[in-house]
Scaffold this motif. Structure first.
Motif, PDB file in Angstrom:
ATOM      1  N   ALA A   1       0.813  -1.223   0.000  1.00 45.51           N
ATOM      2  CA  ALA A   1       0.000   0.000   0.000  1.00 45.51           C
ATOM      3  C   ALA A   1       0.842   1.267   0.000  1.00 45.51           C
ATOM      4  N   GLY A   2       2.182   1.127   0.098  1.00 43.54           N
ATOM      5  CA  GLY A   2       3.023   2.304  -0.056  1.00 43.54           C
ATOM      6  C   GLY A   2       3.865   2.726   1.120  1.00 43.54           C
ATOM      7  N   VAL A   3       3.987   1.878   2.165  1.00 47.78           N
ATOM      8  CA  VAL A   3       4.872   2.225   3.284  1.00 47.78           C
ATOM      9  C   VAL A   3       6.327   2.017   2.862  1.00 47.78           C
ATOM     10  N   ASP A   4       7.190   2.993   3.170  1.00 50.80           N
ATOM     11  CA  ASP A   4       8.576   2.971   2.707  1.00 50.80           C
ATOM     12  C   ASP A   4       9.580   2.598   3.791  1.00 50.80           C
ATOM     13  N   LEU A   5       9.178   2.624   5.058  1.00 51.61           N
ATOM     14  CA  LEU A   5      10.063   2.246   6.165  1.00 51.61           C
ATOM     15  C   LEU A   5       9.199   1.764   7.323  1.00 51.61           C
ATOM     16  N   PHE A   6       9.669   0.687   7.985  1.00 53.70           N
ATOM     17  CA  PHE A   6       8.964   0.144   9.135  1.00 53.70           C
ATOM     18  C   PHE A   6       9.840   0.284  10.378  1.00 53.70           C
ATOM     19  N   ASN A   7       9.287   0.953  11.394  1.00 50.45           N
ATOM     20  CA  ASN A   7       9.979   1.076  12.673  1.00 50.45           C
ATOM     21  C   ASN A   7       9.244   0.172  13.667  1.00 50.45           C
ATOM     22  N   VAL A   8       9.919  -0.882  14.125  1.00 49.86           N
ATOM     23  CA  VAL A   8       9.249  -1.982  14.812  1.00 49.86           C
ATOM     24  C   VAL A   8       9.485  -1.921  16.315  1.00 49.86           C
ATOM     25  N   SER A   9       8.404  -1.796  17.053  1.00 53.74           N
ATOM     26  CA  SER A   9       8.420  -1.856  18.502  1.00 53.74           C
ATOM     27  C   SER A   9       7.709  -3.136  18.931  1.00 53.74           C
ATOM     28  N   GLY A  10       7.292  -3.200  20.198  1.00 53.00           N
ATOM     29  CA  GLY A  10       6.581  -4.381  20.664  1.00 53.00           C
ATOM     30  C   GLY A  10       5.703  -4.057  21.842  1.00 53.00           C
ATOM     31  N   GLY A  11       4.527  -4.677  21.876  1.00 50.79           N
ATOM     32  CA  GLY A  11       3.630  -4.450  23.004  1.00 50.79           C
ATOM     33  C   GLY A  11       3.055  -3.050  23.004  1.00 50.79           C
ATOM     34  N   GLY A  12       2.577  -2.629  24.146  1.00 50.39           N
ATOM     35  CA  GLY A  12       1.972  -1.309  24.276  1.00 50.39           C
ATOM     36  C   GLY A  12       1.607  -1.054  25.718  1.00 50.39           C
ATOM     37  N   HIS A  13       0.795  -0.037  25.965  1.00 46.49           N
ATOM     38  CA  HIS A  13       0.451   0.323  27.338  1.00 46.49           C
ATOM     39  C   HIS A  13      -0.415  -0.728  28.019  1.00 46.49           C
ATOM     40  N   GLY A  14      -1.039  -1.612  27.251  1.00 47.65           N
ATOM     41  CA  GLY A  14      -1.887  -2.625  27.851  1.00 47.65           C
ATOM     42  C   GLY A  14      -1.204  -3.944  28.126  1.00 47.65           C
TER      43      GLY A  14
ATOM     44  N   PRO B   1      14.279  -2.265  33.059  1.00 44.67           N
ATOM     45  CA  PRO B   1      15.540  -3.026  33.147  1.00 44.67           C
ATOM     46  C   PRO B   1      15.351  -4.533  33.032  1.00 44.67           C
ATOM     47  N   ALA B   2      14.119  -5.016  33.252  1.00 44.52           N
ATOM     48  CA  ALA B   2      13.868  -6.450  33.115  1.00 44.52           C
ATOM     49  C   ALA B   2      13.985  -6.917  31.669  1.00 44.52           C
ATOM     50  N   MET B   3      13.861  -5.983  30.720  1.00 41.64           N
ATOM     51  CA  MET B   3      14.049  -6.323  29.314  1.00 41.64           C
ATOM     52  C   MET B   3      15.528  -6.217  28.964  1.00 41.64           C
ATOM     53  N   PRO B   4      16.146  -7.296  28.486  1.00 39.70           N
ATOM     54  CA  PRO B   4      17.569  -7.228  28.120  1.00 39.70           C
ATOM     55  C   PRO B   4      17.810  -6.176  27.043  1.00 39.70           C
ATOM     56  N   ARG B   5      19.006  -5.657  27.002  1.00 39.97           N
ATOM     57  CA  ARG B   5      19.357  -4.690  25.965  1.00 39.97           C
ATOM     58  C   ARG B   5      19.108  -5.291  24.580  1.00 39.97           C
ATOM     59  N   GLY B   6      18.393  -4.546  23.759  1.00 35.37           N
ATOM     60  CA  GLY B   6      18.083  -5.019  22.410  1.00 35.37           C
ATOM     61  C   GLY B   6      17.127  -6.195  22.376  1.00 35.37           C
ATOM     62  N   GLY B   7      16.352  -6.381  23.435  1.00 37.12           N
ATOM     63  CA  GLY B   7      15.532  -7.581  23.561  1.00 37.12           C
ATOM     64  C   GLY B   7      14.409  -7.713  22.553  1.00 37.12           C
ATOM     65  N   PHE B   8      13.987  -6.636  21.936  1.00 37.95           N
ATOM     66  CA  PHE B   8      12.915  -6.698  20.943  1.00 37.95           C
ATOM     67  C   PHE B   8      13.441  -6.645  19.505  1.00 37.95           C
ATOM     68  N   ALA B   9      14.750  -6.705  19.331  1.00 35.06           N
ATOM     69  CA  ALA B   9      15.316  -6.613  17.977  1.00 35.06           C
ATOM     70  C   ALA B   9      14.871  -7.778  17.095  1.00 35.06           C
ATOM     71  N   PHE B  10      14.555  -8.910  17.718  1.00 30.99           N
ATOM     72  CA  PHE B  10      14.126 -10.067  16.920  1.00 30.99           C
ATOM     73  C   PHE B  10      12.833  -9.768  16.160  1.00 30.99           C
ATOM     74  N   LEU B  11      12.004  -8.852  16.667  1.00 34.12           N
ATOM     75  CA  LEU B  11      10.786  -8.476  15.962  1.00 34.12           C
ATOM     76  C   LEU B  11      11.117  -7.761  14.654  1.00 34.12           C
ATOM     77  N   ALA B  12      12.110  -6.882  14.699  1.00 35.39           N
ATOM     78  CA  ALA B  12      12.553  -6.215  13.470  1.00 35.39           C
ATOM     79  C   ALA B  12      13.112  -7.225  12.476  1.00 35.39           C
ATOM     80  N   ARG B  13      13.852  -8.196  13.006  1.00 33.70           N
ATOM     81  CA  ARG B  13      14.407  -9.240  12.131  1.00 33.70           C
ATOM     82  C   ARG B  13      13.297  -9.959  11.361  1.00 33.70           C
ATOM     83  N   GLU B  14      12.205 -10.277  12.047  1.00 37.82           N
ATOM     84  CA  GLU B  14      11.112 -10.990  11.395  1.00 37.82           C
ATOM     85  C   GLU B  14      10.426 -10.118  10.347  1.00 37.82           C
ATOM     86  N   ILE B  15      10.242  -8.847  10.639  1.00 36.80           N
ATOM     87  CA  ILE B  15       9.630  -7.953   9.652  1.00 36.80           C
ATOM     88  C   ILE B  15      10.556  -7.766   8.453  1.00 36.80           C
ATOM     89  N   LYS B  16      11.837  -7.638   8.724  1.00 32.45           N
ATOM     90  CA  LYS B  16      12.806  -7.456   7.637  1.00 32.45           C
ATOM     91  C   LYS B  16      12.816  -8.651   6.689  1.00 32.45           C
TER      92      LYS B  16
END
Length: 467
Positions: free
Chosen positions: A233-246, A254-269
């Motif tokens: 549909a025309g998106v040119d860049l994806f910035n991938v986070s995880g979860g939300g306020h809920g 600090p309970a999340m390791p450094r770079g702990g959500f990077a695997f989500l970007a890997r899957e989108i890539k």
């Protein structure tokens, strides 16, 4: 250079970024309906552009204000009178060599405090949905007129787009809910409208969850399908986070390791032919470099890290890793903005949200001899600020080592990040020329012998023992 991938330039649909470091949009509560964006916010972004970030995200710019849910301190670009203020910002950021993009979205449909109770979108009147879509499309026109290089659509954090995509919040049975086709209709209508107004050449980014991390919510496989459809549909860049306020999965603690959500970007890539940025808990340059070297992402988002140290990229490029004031993941920034509705604050950066960060720290008109009693983090920061302003500073600590209660607080599992700030302060006071005396009891006789002009008593905090 020890960080070649981090400082490799990248082209994104005609835009040239000098490095792979993105400061993503974050709530700062530095806007108003009257001004759109405050002078304080402009200073905030210019400081980080000067600090070497390749891409600067401004937002979220709230396009559809909902009383009791939205914030009057959000950024606004709701009419043409705001455009000139944003033009000043975009012009000055570009002068400093950064790409600047504006993030738009319906920031809140429900109160943040209600998101853990999982309110349902069926409560939203159907006639308001086209209004929301049109508000985002009209805002996109003003974003371009304001001089932004690109636009980003907010798809995280309880905004309208994230709620419509959600399996949990979206319980609608009309054309705006149900199947994935129905849940995607809102974002696809937004994209269709923006492309119609801005044309095919204007870059559009999308910031979204790689996974909802909610019971019954969508996971990475659904998000990959969403990404594929949005790319078409025309998106040119994806910035991938995880979860939300809920979610109950920690994303910025600090309970999340450094770079702990990077695997989500890997899957989108792996499923789109567009640049992908990894996000969340990437606070150290070596972590960022590793993500890029492994090919998990094309860019890295340094969000909370940019609050802690606006010169993060410049120091990383010089190899001055020890001089970077790292984000502790303490969430003081989120508490101040989301919970207490105040301007952005940072535990380790006392200037952000309070005074100008772009102006140099004013030098003392009359240098004085300053005695700081107490070598905890408060005493160390006081000594550092006094020394940076040109005063002669002596710091005395009764214990054989610095840190006070802060050092003890860094011992429990998951709290090790706290130690980085203590180490940073300890190094900086020495570099600033502070005389540090440890293992010395500060007595009245000692104070008289030192003959200070000013005494700062930073004798420490008291332990709070729970019942």
């Amino acid at each position: 250079m020890i960080l070649p991938k981090l400082f490799e330039p990248i082209q994104i649909k005609g835009l040239h970024s000098k490095n792979r470091i993105v400061m993503p949009p974050m709530h700062t509560n530095q806007g108003s309906m009257e001004e759109g964006i405050s002078d304080q916010a402009i200073d905030f972004y210019l400081t980080r552009a000067q600090g070497g970030f390749g891409m600067i995200g401004v937002g979220v710019i709230d396009t559809y204000f909902i009383p009791l849910a939205s914030s009057e301190k959000a950024l606004f670009l709701s009419d043409d009178r705001h455009i000139k203020r944003y033009q000043t910002l975009t012009r000055e950021v570009k002068k400093r060599g950064a790409v600047i993009y504006g993030q738009i979205g319906v920031r809140r449909v429900f109160k943040v405090s209600d998101l853990h109770r999982y309110p349902r979108l069926s409560a939203l009147s159907a006639d308001r949905i086209p209004e929301m879509i049109d508000s985002m499309v009209q805002a996109s026109i003003r974003v371009r007129e304001a001089g932004f290089d690109a636009i980003e659509i907010l798809g995280i954090g309880g905004g309208a787009v994230s709620l419509f995509l959600s399996n949990v919040y979206n319980d609608r049975t009309d054309e705006w809910g149900g199947s994935l086709d129905g849940r995607m209709r809102f974002i696809l209508e937004v994209l269709k409208g923006i492309r119609k107004e801005l044309g095919d050449d204007y870059p559009i980014f999308f910031r979204f969850h790689g996974s909802e991390f909610l019971q019954g919510g969508y996971g990475i496989e659904t998000e990959k399908e969403i990404a594929r459809r949005l790319r078409a549909a025309g998106v040119d860049l994806f910035n991938v986070s995880g979860g939300g306020h809920g979610t109950h999965v920690p994303g910025l603690t600090p309970a999340m390791p450094r770079g702990g959500f990077a695997f989500l970007a890997r899957e989108i890539k792996s499923c789109v032919d567009a640049p992908v940025a990894a996000s969340n808990r990437i606070n150290h340059p070596l972590v960022a470099e590793e993500i890029l070297r492994k090919g998990w992402a094309d860019l890295v988002s340094i969000g909370r890290g940019s609050l802690a140290d606006p010169e993060w990229p410049l120091k990383a490029r010089r190899g001055d890793m020890e001089d970077i004031r790292l984000c502790l993941a303490c969430n003081e920034c989120l508490d101040s903005v989301v919970i207490y509705e105040k301007s952005i604050r940072c535990t380790v950066n006392p200037r952000v949200g309070r005074v100008s960060e772009s102006d140099p720290l004013p030098k003392a008109q009359v240098p004085r001899k300053v005695l700081v009693i107490g070598g905890g983090c408060t005493g160390l920061q006081a000594a550092l600020t006094c020394a940076e302003r040109g005063h002669t500073v002596c710091l005395i600590e009764r214990q054989p080592c610095l840190g006070g209660k802060w050092r003890l607080a860094s011992f429990p599992p998951g709290r090790q990040e706290l130690l980085s700030f203590l180490l940073w302060l300890s190094r900086q006071v020495v570099k600033a020329g502070v005389e540090v005396r440890t293992g010395v009891e500060c007595t009245p006789d000692l104070v008289r012998d030192l003959v200070p002009d000013v005494v700062l008593v930073c004798s420490g905090s008291r332990l709070l023992v729970p019942n």
